[in-house]
Design a protein around this motif. Structure first.
Motif, PDB file in Angstrom:
ATOM      1  N   LEU A   3       0.786  -1.146   0.142  1.00 27.81           N
ATOM      2  CA  LEU A   3       0.159  -0.014   0.131  1.00 27.81           C
ATOM      3  C   LEU A   3       0.755   1.213  -0.038  1.00 27.81           C
ATOM      4  CD1 LEU A   3      -2.520  -0.955   2.728  1.00 27.81           C
ATOM      5  CD2 LEU A   3      -2.961  -1.041   0.248  1.00 27.81           C
ATOM      6  N   THR A   4       0.519   2.132  -0.696  1.00 26.94           N
ATOM      7  CA  THR A   4       1.170   3.492  -0.852  1.00 26.94           C
ATOM      8  C   THR A   4       0.898   4.494   0.509  1.00 26.94           C
ATOM      9  OG1 THR A   4      -0.748   4.817  -1.873  1.00 26.94           O
ATOM     10  CG2 THR A   4       0.864   3.585  -3.161  1.00 26.94           C
ATOM     11  N   ASP A   7      -2.796   5.370   0.585  1.00 25.39           N
ATOM     12  CA  ASP A   7      -3.513   4.004   0.808  1.00 25.39           C
ATOM     13  C   ASP A   7      -3.911   3.862   2.229  1.00 25.39           C
ATOM     14  OD1 ASP A   7      -4.152   3.634  -1.960  1.00 25.39           O
ATOM     15  OD2 ASP A   7      -2.241   2.481  -2.127  1.00 25.39           O
ATOM     16  N   LYS A   8      -2.801   3.911   2.953  1.00 29.18           N
ATOM     17  CA  LYS A   8      -2.842   3.693   4.305  1.00 29.18           C
ATOM     18  C   LYS A   8      -3.456   4.658   5.051  1.00 29.18           C
ATOM     19  CE  LYS A   8       1.499   0.926   4.073  1.00 29.18           C
ATOM     20  NZ  LYS A   8       2.869   0.972   4.663  1.00 29.18           N
ATOM     21  N   HIS A  10      -5.937   6.316   3.901  1.00 27.77           N
ATOM     22  CA  HIS A  10      -7.546   5.935   3.446  1.00 27.77           C
ATOM     23  C   HIS A  10      -7.982   4.961   4.475  1.00 27.77           C
ATOM     24  CE1 HIS A  10      -8.839   8.424   0.298  1.00 27.77           C
ATOM     25  NE2 HIS A  10      -7.710   8.418  -0.172  1.00 27.77           N
ATOM     26  N   TRP A  11      -6.884   3.959   4.786  1.00 23.18           N
ATOM     27  CA  TRP A  11      -7.279   2.899   5.636  1.00 23.18           C
ATOM     28  C   TRP A  11      -7.490   3.245   6.823  1.00 23.18           C
ATOM     29  CZ3 TRP A  11      -4.226   1.156   9.795  1.00 23.18           C
ATOM     30  CH2 TRP A  11      -4.789  -0.262  10.132  1.00 23.18           C
ATOM     31  N   LYS A 152       0.147   0.124  10.139  1.00 22.59           N
ATOM     32  CA  LYS A 152      -1.285  -0.498  10.142  1.00 22.59           C
ATOM     33  C   LYS A 152      -1.574  -0.967  11.589  1.00 22.59           C
ATOM     34  CE  LYS A 152      -3.326  -1.781   7.017  1.00 22.59           C
ATOM     35  NZ  LYS A 152      -3.238  -2.678   5.958  1.00 22.59           N
TER      36      LYS A 152
END
Length: 212
Positions: A3-4, A7-8, A10-11, A152
């Motif tokens: 993931l970019t 992206d992270k 957004h996560w 994460k």
């Protein structure tokens, strides 16, 4: 595919339900501690402290002081971001001693800046100094949330808690500290209703102004 960073981000979301069976590793916790230490603060003074709670019984005691929000009970760890109750001349002098010791900067160079900073803080009242410290704390909170996303780690920043009661229960007041933000961290429960909700943001085109 990895993931970019975007992206992270957004996560990431403010986790409402944690999986109490999933615990942060020592390595992940070390990353969060180092993030807290390495975040920028004005003048590099770091008028902050981080308290970390992992004891299940203590987390249960904190839950009613956080308006019964279950994140405090179920998260792997509770990070409590605190400010110093006061900044005095000794605090500033200690900072410049660290600068001198680590960088070997001569006192002749440091002393004028040290005196200027002491003079500046002497002119501020306690409310102004507290506001300044809280501003520094929010810089740190932003860094922690970003690093949590990159690593994460789920998190949920909370202002809704009884600060004085927290401080008394945890003995923070006796350490000259005042809690400002409670940050449960850990791993989301897959039944959390908020997991798949789209982010609601004003958007880059509305928020960013490019001046030419």
């Amino acid at each position: 595919m990895s993931l970019t960073t975007i992206d992270k981000l957004h996560w990431r979301y403010a986790t409402k339900k944690f999986d109490s069976s999933k615990i942060l590793s020592d390595e992940k916790l070390k990353i969060l501690k180092q993030t807290f230490n390495l975040t920028a603060t004005s003048f590099g003074l770091q008028p902050l402290k981080l308290a970390i709670i992992s004891n299940p019984e203590l987390k249960k005691q904190l839950m009613p002081l956080t308006y019964n929000q279950s994140q405090v009970r179920d998260a792997s760890h509770i990070l409590i971001l605190c400010v110093e109750k006061s900044i005095n001349e000794d605090f500033i002098v200690d900072h410049f001693k660290r600068v001198e010791g680590l960088r070997k900067t001569p006192r002749t160079i440091l002393e004028p800046f040290e005196k200027e900073l002491i003079n500046s803080f002497t002119k501020k009242n306690s409310a102004e100094i507290k506001d300044w410290m809280i501003n520094q704390l929010y810089l740190t909170l932003g860094a922690l949330l970003t690093v949590c996303a990159v690593e994460k780690i789920d998190a949920c920043p909370m202002e809704g808690f009884q600060s004085k009661e927290y401080d008394a229960l945890l003995g923070l007041d006796k350490k000259g500290l005042e809690s400002v933000i409670v940050l449960p961290v850990g791993y989301r429960d897959e039944s959390d209703f908020f997991i798949n909700l789209k982010k609601v943001r004003r958007g880059v085109n509305e928020l960013v102004i490019e001046l030419e």
